[in-house]
Scaffold this motif. Structure first.
Motif, PDB file in Angstrom:
ATOM      1  N   PRO A 345       0.823  -1.212  -0.028  1.00  0.00           N
ATOM      2  CA  PRO A 345      -0.050  -0.088   0.004  1.00  0.00           C
ATOM      3  C   PRO A 345       0.856   1.304   0.076  1.00  0.00           C
ATOM      4  CG  PRO A 345       0.044  -1.020   2.286  1.00  0.00           C
ATOM      5  CD  PRO A 345       0.916  -2.010   1.300  1.00  0.00           C
ATOM      6  N   TYR A 346       0.255   2.349  -0.755  1.00  0.00           N
ATOM      7  CA  TYR A 346       0.904   3.668  -0.732  1.00  0.00           C
ATOM      8  C   TYR A 346       0.268   4.544   0.229  1.00  0.00           C
ATOM      9  CZ  TYR A 346       3.776   2.573  -5.000  1.00  0.00           C
ATOM     10  OH  TYR A 346       4.592   2.323  -6.000  1.00  0.00           O
ATOM     11  N   PHE A 347      -1.156   4.493   0.176  1.00  0.00           N
ATOM     12  CA  PHE A 347      -1.614   5.527   0.914  1.00  0.00           C
ATOM     13  C   PHE A 347      -3.373   5.296   1.137  1.00  0.00           C
ATOM     14  CE2 PHE A 347      -3.337   6.863  -2.761  1.00  0.00           C
ATOM     15  CZ  PHE A 347      -4.066   8.093  -2.728  1.00  0.00           C
ATOM     16  N   ALA A 348      -3.829   6.018   2.037  1.00  0.00           N
ATOM     17  CA  ALA A 348      -5.343   5.958   2.138  1.00  0.00           C
ATOM     18  C   ALA A 348      -5.719   4.646   2.522  1.00  0.00           C
ATOM     19  CB  ALA A 348      -5.859   6.727   1.020  1.00  0.00           C
ATOM     20  N   ASP A 349      -6.948   4.268   1.776  1.00  0.00           N
ATOM     21  CA  ASP A 349      -8.005   2.953   1.999  1.00  0.00           C
ATOM     22  C   ASP A 349      -6.794   1.758   1.464  1.00  0.00           C
ATOM     23  OD1 ASP A 349      -8.182   3.931  -0.990  1.00  0.00           O
ATOM     24  OD2 ASP A 349      -9.317   2.141  -1.029  1.00  0.00           O
ATOM     25  N   GLN A 350      -5.812   1.970   0.982  1.00  0.00           N
ATOM     26  CA  GLN A 350      -4.919   0.735   0.445  1.00  0.00           C
ATOM     27  C   GLN A 350      -4.575  -0.052   1.872  1.00  0.00           C
ATOM     28  OE1 GLN A 350      -2.168   2.342  -2.034  1.00  0.00           O
ATOM     29  NE2 GLN A 350      -3.500   2.898  -3.474  1.00  0.00           N
ATOM     30  N   PHE A 351      -4.211   0.591   2.915  1.00  0.00           N
ATOM     31  CA  PHE A 351      -3.728  -0.098   4.198  1.00  0.00           C
ATOM     32  C   PHE A 351      -4.992  -0.807   4.752  1.00  0.00           C
ATOM     33  CE2 PHE A 351      -0.405   3.184   3.478  1.00  0.00           C
ATOM     34  CZ  PHE A 351       0.544   2.782   3.815  1.00  0.00           C
ATOM     35  N   PHE A 352      -6.231  -0.185   4.547  1.00  0.00           N
ATOM     36  CA  PHE A 352      -7.439  -0.855   5.115  1.00  0.00           C
ATOM     37  C   PHE A 352      -7.548  -2.227   4.324  1.00  0.00           C
ATOM     38  CE2 PHE A 352     -11.975  -1.753   4.898  1.00  0.00           C
ATOM     39  CZ  PHE A 352     -12.288  -1.717   6.177  1.00  0.00           C
ATOM     40  N   TRP A 353      -7.527  -2.273   3.143  1.00  0.00           N
ATOM     41  CA  TRP A 353      -7.443  -3.503   2.405  1.00  0.00           C
ATOM     42  C   TRP A 353      -6.642  -4.546   2.698  1.00  0.00           C
ATOM     43  CZ3 TRP A 353     -12.474  -3.704   1.486  1.00  0.00           C
ATOM     44  CH2 TRP A 353     -13.331  -2.760   1.521  1.00  0.00           C
ATOM     45  N   ALA A 354      -5.365  -3.868   2.757  1.00  0.00           N
ATOM     46  CA  ALA A 354      -4.300  -4.673   3.138  1.00  0.00           C
ATOM     47  C   ALA A 354      -4.361  -5.604   4.570  1.00  0.00           C
ATOM     48  CB  ALA A 354      -2.949  -4.033   3.232  1.00  0.00           C
ATOM     49  N   ASP A 355      -5.185  -4.639   5.470  1.00  0.00           N
ATOM     50  CA  ASP A 355      -5.424  -5.163   6.879  1.00  0.00           C
ATOM     51  C   ASP A 355      -6.548  -6.308   6.654  1.00  0.00           C
ATOM     52  OD1 ASP A 355      -5.323  -5.220   9.965  1.00  0.00           O
ATOM     53  OD2 ASP A 355      -7.356  -4.610   9.512  1.00  0.00           O
ATOM     54  N   GLY A 363      -3.460 -13.581   2.561  1.00  0.00           N
ATOM     55  CA  GLY A 363      -2.179 -12.952   2.376  1.00  0.00           C
ATOM     56  C   GLY A 363      -1.616 -12.522   3.493  1.00  0.00           C
ATOM     57  N   PRO A 364      -0.292 -12.208   3.098  1.00  0.00           N
ATOM     58  CA  PRO A 364       0.623 -11.780   4.385  1.00  0.00           C
ATOM     59  C   PRO A 364       0.437 -10.471   4.762  1.00  0.00           C
ATOM     60  CG  PRO A 364       2.048 -11.882   2.462  1.00  0.00           C
ATOM     61  CD  PRO A 364       0.566 -12.272   1.901  1.00  0.00           C
ATOM     62  N   ALA A 365       0.913 -10.021   5.832  1.00  0.00           N
ATOM     63  CA  ALA A 365       0.656  -8.470   6.453  1.00  0.00           C
ATOM     64  C   ALA A 365       1.243  -7.713   5.052  1.00  0.00           C
ATOM     65  CB  ALA A 365       1.413  -8.147   7.609  1.00  0.00           C
ATOM     66  N   GLY A 366       0.509  -6.545   4.835  1.00  0.00           N
ATOM     67  CA  GLY A 366       1.093  -5.657   3.800  1.00  0.00           C
ATOM     68  C   GLY A 366       2.406  -5.108   4.151  1.00  0.00           C
TER      69      GLY A 366
END
Length: 425
Positions: A345-355, A363-366
């Motif tokens: 993830p780069y920013f914003a909601d991308q971290f949410f979907w990685a979680d 998948g593993p932790a982002g």
């Protein structure tokens, strides 16, 4: 019955709404898409000829120094807001004016998060309004708003992250928007709490275009908020893959997919070095997307195939795992394919979907882009290829998602809210 869909942002912010437009057309509605001119050819390729261009070129904006700084804002909400201000402010008034013009003669308006300017047009015209979002934006105690730090502080923190996010994306633009509402539309200005509280009080329907198998609908949402399933865009029936890609995929073992979609990287040479070195260490083949970062390696090993644009649904079914930035659209395609996902993830909601990927065990932790290293990526690749339990979970989740029909569910709900298409006959 004529419906105008307003969506702004990147390709990932546009494509699900194109899928929704195609579904509404098939159901008999007349549909106009209002978005950036950059996406007009894609809309026309799928038979959505009624397209109204809206101010702004997201690809060009993200390639500016301000755009790059915004993409590096991570999960810092203040940096996200401060980063978007110089990108949006110069285009805001013209963008709202374009949206107002796009909605002329329509019977209903559907808006995305970034296309929220459509709410003013619907109010002035007195036509039904529907909010159609790809990420949760309704306050809940179950999880924080996508883009906020995931600190695990409980329900009160989660709820207030949504309220604060709505205010942070309203207050910096309050003066400009209210002046435009008053001078152009003759509407009353919104108060301090902006449009979001008013929309809740009016019980404006909200459609969420993601899978309940990925993120179940919170119990504390009101009845008029719906999770429909993903809005997938079917590839054209006459589409054919490039011969070079077909030949590459015929060899064993199945390759990885690596692509970062609309993300523009501030150091593409470093990114390429990390990717290619991790592939060499793990002995893996890969299909590599140029993307908006325009990755252009001078030389590539025979084990890597460089592509420009290939439908995800076709390609992801033929790879062993997908490595991507975690945009809502790419995440949807990766999960539908039933293979493990590695998110950078780069920013914003991308971290949410990685979680969510981590919590679902598919998948593993982002690995945040700013922390991406050869070692970290190597370990992630080795894990997804060697963890059979993870691969089985991903396959089962893919089966559930493929059994859903988010577009059909959304079209059915829209019909209940605005009426049947025959109304315009």
């Amino acid at each position: 019955m004529h419906i105008t869909i307003v969506t702004l942002g990147s390709r990932g912010d546009f494509q699900p709404y194109l899928a929704l437009a195609v579904g509404l057309q098939r159901a008999g509605y007349r549909v106009r898409l209002a978005s950036h001119a950059l996406f007009r050819p894609l809309a026309q390729a799928y038979g959505v000829a009624d397209f109204y261009p809206v101010e702004g070129n997201p690809m060009a904006l993200l390639r500016t120094p301000a755009g790059l700084r915004w993409l590096e804002s991570g999960v810092n909400p203040l940096r996200q807001v401060l980063g978007i201000l110089p990108l949006v402010r110069p285009h805001l008034v013209q963008g709202m004016t374009d949206i107002w013009q796009a909605c002329q003669g329509t019977d209903a308006v559907v808006v995305s998060v970034l296309g929220i300017g459509g709410i003013h047009a619907a109010e002035k015209l007195g036509v039904p309004l529907l909010l159609a979002f790809l990420q949760p934006f309704t306050p809940t105690r179950m999880f924080p708003v996508p883009g906020a730090p995931m600190w695990g502080l409980g329900g009160w923190y989660n709820w207030w992250t949504f309220v604060m996010a709505q205010q942070m994306f309203w207050l910096p633009f309050r003066g400009v928007i209210n002046r435009w509402r008053r001078e152009v539309l003759g509407l009353r200005p919104f108060p301090f709490w902006g449009p979001y509280r008013a929309l809740r009080q009016r019980q404006v329907p909200v459609l969420y275009g993601y899978s309940p198998s990925v993120l179940p609908r919170p119990d504390d949402w009101p009845d008029w908020h719906h999770v429909t399933g993903y809005w997938y865009l079917e590839r054209p029936s006459d589409w054919q893959p490039p011969t070079s890609l077909q030949q590459f995929l015929q060899s064993d073992p199945p390759p990885l997919y690596i692509g970062f979609g609309s993300m523009v990287d501030s150091n593409p040479d470093e990114l390429l070095h990390i990717l290619l070195t991790a592939l060499a260490r793990t002995g893996q083949r890969a299909v590599l997307l140029r993307g908006w970062a325009n990755l252009q390696p001078e030389t590539l090993p025979e084990t890597v195939c460089l592509i420009s644009d290939v439908p995800h649904d076709w390609l992801f079914a033929r790879v062993s795992a997908v490595i991507h930035h975690g945009g809502a659209g790419t995440t949807a395609a990766g999960l539908k394919a039933g293979v493990p996902n590695i998110l950078v993830p780069y920013f914003a909601d991308q971290f949410f979907w990685a979680d969510r990927i981590r919590r679902l065990g598919v998948g593993p932790a982002g690995i945040p882009r700013r922390r991406l290293t050869v070692d970290a990526l190597t370990q992630a690749i080795e894990r997804v290829l060697g963890d059979e339990t993870m691969r089985q979970r991903a396959a089962r989740l893919g089966e559930k998602i493929r059994a859903e029909d988010g577009v059909a569910q959304a079209v059915s709900l829209i019909r209940e809210i605005v009426g049947p298409p025959e109304k315009d006959c």
